[in-house]
Design a protein around this motif. Structure first.
Motif, PDB file in Angstrom:
ATOM      1  N   ALA A  48       0.837  -1.200   0.000  1.00 28.20           N
ATOM      2  CA  ALA A  48       0.000   0.000   0.000  1.00 28.20           C
ATOM      3  C   ALA A  48       0.872   1.251   0.000  1.00 28.20           C
ATOM      4  CB  ALA A  48      -0.941  -0.012   1.201  1.00 28.20           C
ATOM      5  N   ALA A  49       1.917   1.260   0.824  1.00 25.44           N
ATOM      6  CA  ALA A  49       2.825   2.408   0.882  1.00 25.44           C
ATOM      7  C   ALA A  49       3.574   2.578  -0.440  1.00 25.44           C
ATOM      8  CB  ALA A  49       3.809   2.243   2.034  1.00 25.44           C
ATOM      9  N   ALA A  50       4.023   1.482  -1.019  1.00 24.22           N
ATOM     10  CA  ALA A  50       4.755   1.548  -2.295  1.00 24.22           C
ATOM     11  C   ALA A  50       3.875   2.127  -3.404  1.00 24.22           C
ATOM     12  CB  ALA A  50       5.276   0.165  -2.682  1.00 24.22           C
ATOM     13  N   ALA A  51       2.606   1.802  -3.402  1.00 25.08           N
ATOM     14  CA  ALA A  51       1.694   2.335  -4.414  1.00 25.08           C
ATOM     15  C   ALA A  51       1.568   3.848  -4.278  1.00 25.08           C
ATOM     16  CB  ALA A  51       0.320   1.664  -4.291  1.00 25.08           C
ATOM     17  N   VAL A  52       1.502   4.335  -3.050  1.00 20.46           N
ATOM     18  CA  VAL A  52       1.410   5.785  -2.833  1.00 20.46           C
ATOM     19  C   VAL A  52       2.713   6.459  -3.261  1.00 20.46           C
ATOM     20  CG1 VAL A  52       1.137   7.605  -1.102  1.00 20.46           C
ATOM     21  CG2 VAL A  52      -0.304   5.564  -1.001  1.00 20.46           C
ATOM     22  N   VAL A  53       3.849   5.862  -2.929  1.00 24.23           N
ATOM     23  CA  VAL A  53       5.142   6.424  -3.322  1.00 24.23           C
ATOM     24  C   VAL A  53       5.246   6.490  -4.840  1.00 24.23           C
ATOM     25  CG1 VAL A  53       7.649   6.045  -3.301  1.00 24.23           C
ATOM     26  CG2 VAL A  53       6.323   5.778  -1.189  1.00 24.23           C
ATOM     27  N   ARG A  54       4.835   5.428  -5.529  1.00 21.98           N
ATOM     28  CA  ARG A  54       4.851   5.437  -7.008  1.00 21.98           C
ATOM     29  C   ARG A  54       3.993   6.574  -7.548  1.00 21.98           C
ATOM     30  NH1 ARG A  54       4.837  -0.071  -6.369  1.00 21.98           N
ATOM     31  NH2 ARG A  54       2.575  -0.214  -6.563  1.00 21.98           N
ATOM     32  N   SER A  55       2.826   6.737  -6.984  1.00 24.30           N
ATOM     33  CA  SER A  55       1.916   7.788  -7.423  1.00 24.30           C
ATOM     34  C   SER A  55       2.524   9.177  -7.199  1.00 24.30           C
ATOM     35  CB  SER A  55       0.593   7.662  -6.664  1.00 24.30           C
ATOM     36  OG  SER A  55      -0.249   8.735  -6.950  1.00 24.30           O
ATOM     37  N   MET A  56       3.115   9.399  -6.044  1.00 22.96           N
ATOM     38  CA  MET A  56       3.725  10.697  -5.727  1.00 22.96           C
ATOM     39  C   MET A  56       4.940  10.989  -6.594  1.00 22.96           C
ATOM     40  SD  MET A  56       3.794  11.088  -1.677  1.00 22.96           S
ATOM     41  CE  MET A  56       2.402  11.782  -0.839  1.00 22.96           C
ATOM     42  N   SER A  57       5.627   9.947  -7.003  1.00 28.27           N
ATOM     43  CA  SER A  57       6.864  10.120  -7.755  1.00 28.27           C
ATOM     44  C   SER A  57       6.625  10.588  -9.181  1.00 28.27           C
ATOM     45  CB  SER A  57       7.665   8.817  -7.761  1.00 28.27           C
ATOM     46  OG  SER A  57       8.064   8.510  -6.449  1.00 28.27           O
ATOM     47  N   GLY A  58       5.437  10.382  -9.681  1.00 24.32           N
ATOM     48  CA  GLY A  58       5.125  10.848 -11.029  1.00 24.32           C
ATOM     49  C   GLY A  58       6.034  10.281 -12.098  1.00 24.32           C
ATOM     50  N   GLY A  59       6.445   9.043 -11.938  1.00 26.47           N
ATOM     51  CA  GLY A  59       7.295   8.404 -12.940  1.00 26.47           C
ATOM     52  C   GLY A  59       8.775   8.726 -12.810  1.00 26.47           C
ATOM     53  N   ARG A  60       9.136   9.590 -11.882  1.00 24.21           N
ATOM     54  CA  ARG A  60      10.546   9.930 -11.660  1.00 24.21           C
ATOM     55  C   ARG A  60      11.113   9.129 -10.503  1.00 24.21           C
ATOM     56  NH1 ARG A  60      11.446  15.834 -10.258  1.00 24.21           N
ATOM     57  NH2 ARG A  60      13.571  15.116 -10.389  1.00 24.21           N
ATOM     58  N   LYS A  61      12.392   8.838 -10.571  1.00 21.71           N
ATOM     59  CA  LYS A  61      13.067   8.226  -9.423  1.00 21.71           C
ATOM     60  C   LYS A  61      13.353   9.339  -8.423  1.00 21.71           C
ATOM     61  CE  LYS A  61      15.047   4.113 -11.285  1.00 21.71           C
ATOM     62  NZ  LYS A  61      16.012   3.118 -10.904  1.00 21.71           N
ATOM     63  N   ARG A  62      13.004   9.078  -7.165  1.00 22.70           N
ATOM     64  CA  ARG A  62      13.199  10.071  -6.113  1.00 22.70           C
ATOM     65  C   ARG A  62      13.882   9.415  -4.911  1.00 22.70           C
ATOM     66  NH1 ARG A  62      10.420  14.776  -6.861  1.00 22.70           N
ATOM     67  NH2 ARG A  62       8.686  14.723  -8.318  1.00 22.70           N
ATOM     68  N   PRO A  63      14.641  10.214  -4.160  1.00 22.60           N
ATOM     69  CA  PRO A  63      15.219   9.695  -2.924  1.00 22.60           C
ATOM     70  C   PRO A  63      14.125   9.547  -1.870  1.00 22.60           C
ATOM     71  CG  PRO A  63      15.832  11.995  -3.242  1.00 22.60           C
ATOM     72  CD  PRO A  63      15.081  11.572  -4.454  1.00 22.60           C
ATOM     73  N   VAL A  64      14.271   8.539  -1.004  1.00 21.71           N
ATOM     74  CA  VAL A  64      13.283   8.238   0.032  1.00 21.71           C
ATOM     75  C   VAL A  64      13.949   8.295   1.396  1.00 21.71           C
ATOM     76  CG1 VAL A  64      11.753   6.455   0.977  1.00 21.71           C
ATOM     77  CG2 VAL A  64      11.855   6.830  -1.499  1.00 21.71           C
ATOM     78  N   LEU A  65      13.308   9.021   2.315  1.00 19.09           N
ATOM     79  CA  LEU A  65      13.702   9.054   3.711  1.00 19.09           C
ATOM     80  C   LEU A  65      12.653   8.249   4.470  1.00 19.09           C
ATOM     81  CD1 LEU A  65      15.358  10.088   6.120  1.00 19.09           C
ATOM     82  CD2 LEU A  65      13.902  12.126   6.111  1.00 19.09           C
ATOM     83  N   MET A  66      13.052   7.077   4.994  1.00 17.03           N
ATOM     84  CA  MET A  66      12.117   6.211   5.706  1.00 17.03           C
ATOM     85  C   MET A  66      12.492   6.176   7.182  1.00 17.03           C
ATOM     86  SD  MET A  66      11.191   2.165   5.244  1.00 17.03           S
ATOM     87  CE  MET A  66      10.516   2.382   3.621  1.00 17.03           C
ATOM     88  N   THR A  67      11.537   6.592   8.022  1.00 20.62           N
ATOM     89  CA  THR A  67      11.746   6.582   9.465  1.00 20.62           C
ATOM     90  C   THR A  67      11.242   5.258  10.027  1.00 20.62           C
ATOM     91  OG1 THR A  67      11.489   8.977   9.535  1.00 20.62           O
ATOM     92  CG2 THR A  67      11.248   7.786  11.624  1.00 20.62           C
ATOM     93  N   VAL A  68      12.134   4.551  10.705  1.00 22.30           N
ATOM     94  CA  VAL A  68      11.813   3.239  11.269  1.00 22.30           C
ATOM     95  C   VAL A  68      11.814   3.262  12.800  1.00 22.30           C
ATOM     96  CG1 VAL A  68      12.681   1.994   9.251  1.00 22.30           C
ATOM     97  CG2 VAL A  68      14.218   2.428  11.175  1.00 22.30           C
ATOM     98  N   THR A  69      11.845   4.436  13.384  1.00 19.60           N
ATOM     99  CA  THR A  69      11.920   4.579  14.833  1.00 19.60           C
ATOM    100  C   THR A  69      10.741   3.888  15.518  1.00 19.60           C
ATOM    101  OG1 THR A  69      13.074   6.674  14.610  1.00 19.60           O
ATOM    102  CG2 THR A  69      12.045   6.229  16.738  1.00 19.60           C
ATOM    103  N   GLY A  70      11.051   2.966  16.416  1.00 21.35           N
ATOM    104  CA  GLY A  70      10.034   2.314  17.225  1.00 21.35           C
ATOM    105  C   GLY A  70       9.242   1.210  16.558  1.00 21.35           C
ATOM    106  N   VAL A  71       9.591   0.837  15.328  1.00 26.80           N
ATOM    107  CA  VAL A  71       8.900  -0.256  14.641  1.00 26.80           C
ATOM    108  C   VAL A  71       9.300  -1.570  15.308  1.00 26.80           C
ATOM    109  CG1 VAL A  71       8.689  -1.488  12.444  1.00 26.80           C
ATOM    110  CG2 VAL A  71       8.742   1.015  12.474  1.00 26.80           C
ATOM    111  N   LEU A  72       8.329  -2.435  15.531  1.00 23.04           N
ATOM    112  CA  LEU A  72       8.600  -3.699  16.212  1.00 23.04           C
ATOM    113  C   LEU A  72       9.140  -4.773  15.284  1.00 23.04           C
ATOM    114  CD1 LEU A  72       5.427  -3.922  18.483  1.00 23.04           C
ATOM    115  CD2 LEU A  72       7.725  -3.105  19.094  1.00 23.04           C
ATOM    116  N   ASP A  73       8.608  -4.826  14.054  1.00 20.27           N
ATOM    117  CA  ASP A  73       9.009  -5.897  13.139  1.00 20.27           C
ATOM    118  C   ASP A  73       8.715  -5.488  11.704  1.00 20.27           C
ATOM    119  OD1 ASP A  73       9.939  -8.405  12.283  1.00 20.27           O
ATOM    120  OD2 ASP A  73       7.955  -9.311  12.452  1.00 20.27           O
ATOM    121  N   ILE A  74       9.556  -5.926  10.809  1.00 21.65           N
ATOM    122  CA  ILE A  74       9.352  -5.792   9.367  1.00 21.65           C
ATOM    123  C   ILE A  74       9.517  -7.191   8.800  1.00 21.65           C
ATOM    124  CG2 ILE A  74      10.198  -4.782   7.221  1.00 21.65           C
ATOM    125  CD1 ILE A  74      11.187  -2.392   8.906  1.00 21.65           C
ATOM    126  N   THR A  75       8.463  -7.714   8.180  1.00 22.53           N
ATOM    127  CA  THR A  75       8.488  -9.099   7.703  1.00 22.53           C
ATOM    128  C   THR A  75       9.324  -9.243   6.441  1.00 22.53           C
ATOM    129  OG1 THR A  75       6.556  -8.893   6.257  1.00 22.53           O
ATOM    130  CG2 THR A  75       6.140  -9.445   8.593  1.00 22.53           C
TER     131      THR A  75
END
Length: 137
Positions: A48-75
């Motif tokens: 779901a997040a990747a779809a929003v990022v693709r939409s916001m990017s407008g077909g351009r490659k963009r740098p991403v700042l991802m905050t992972v503070t306090g996340v318990l798990d990433i599968t």
């Protein structure tokens, strides 16, 4: 988030209704993704997040700042989604604790070698590093 445009996205059923992945595009062109504190991020949330990022990017490659503070798990499924990101010119992962660092390095190991990626504990340093990849996008 220091952005002009913000979208709040919730994907899948693993996140409680109050927890949301925040996604925005700052004035300089950096995509900001803030993973919710005390959450477990699975493939549905990552997709779901990747779809929003693709939409916001407008077909351009963009740098991403991802905050992972306090996340318990990433599968593994979420990690695969982030590793397949097509619209990312560089990833800066931002955290505070030793646990954040472990989760970030779990994601970094899955990042394709063609996409520069680093872990930061300073948002200013992360943004400065990502700024170098705005010119290339």
């Amino acid at each position: 988030m220091s952005n002009q445009q913000t979208t709040r996205q919730q994907g899948g059923t693993d996140l409680a209704s109050a927890e949301k992945i925040e996604i925005g595009l700052d004035d300089g062109g950096i995509v900001e993704v803030v993973l919710p504190v005390c959450s477990e991020i699975g493939a549905p949330e990552a997709q779901a997040a990747a779809a929003v990022v693709r939409s916001m990017s407008g077909g351009r490659k963009r740098p991403v700042l991802m905050t992972v503070t306090g996340v318990l798990d990433i599968t593994d499924g979420a990690r695969a989604v982030y590793a397949a990101a097509e619209t990312v010119s560089a990833f800066a992962l931002l955290g505070e604790s030793p646990v954040d660092r472990v989760l970030a390095h779990f994601l970094l190991r899955a990042t394709p070698q063609s996409v520069p990626a680093r872990y930061f504990t300073s948002e200013a340093a992360a943004r400065e590093w990502l700024a170098g990849y705005l010119r290339e996008s």
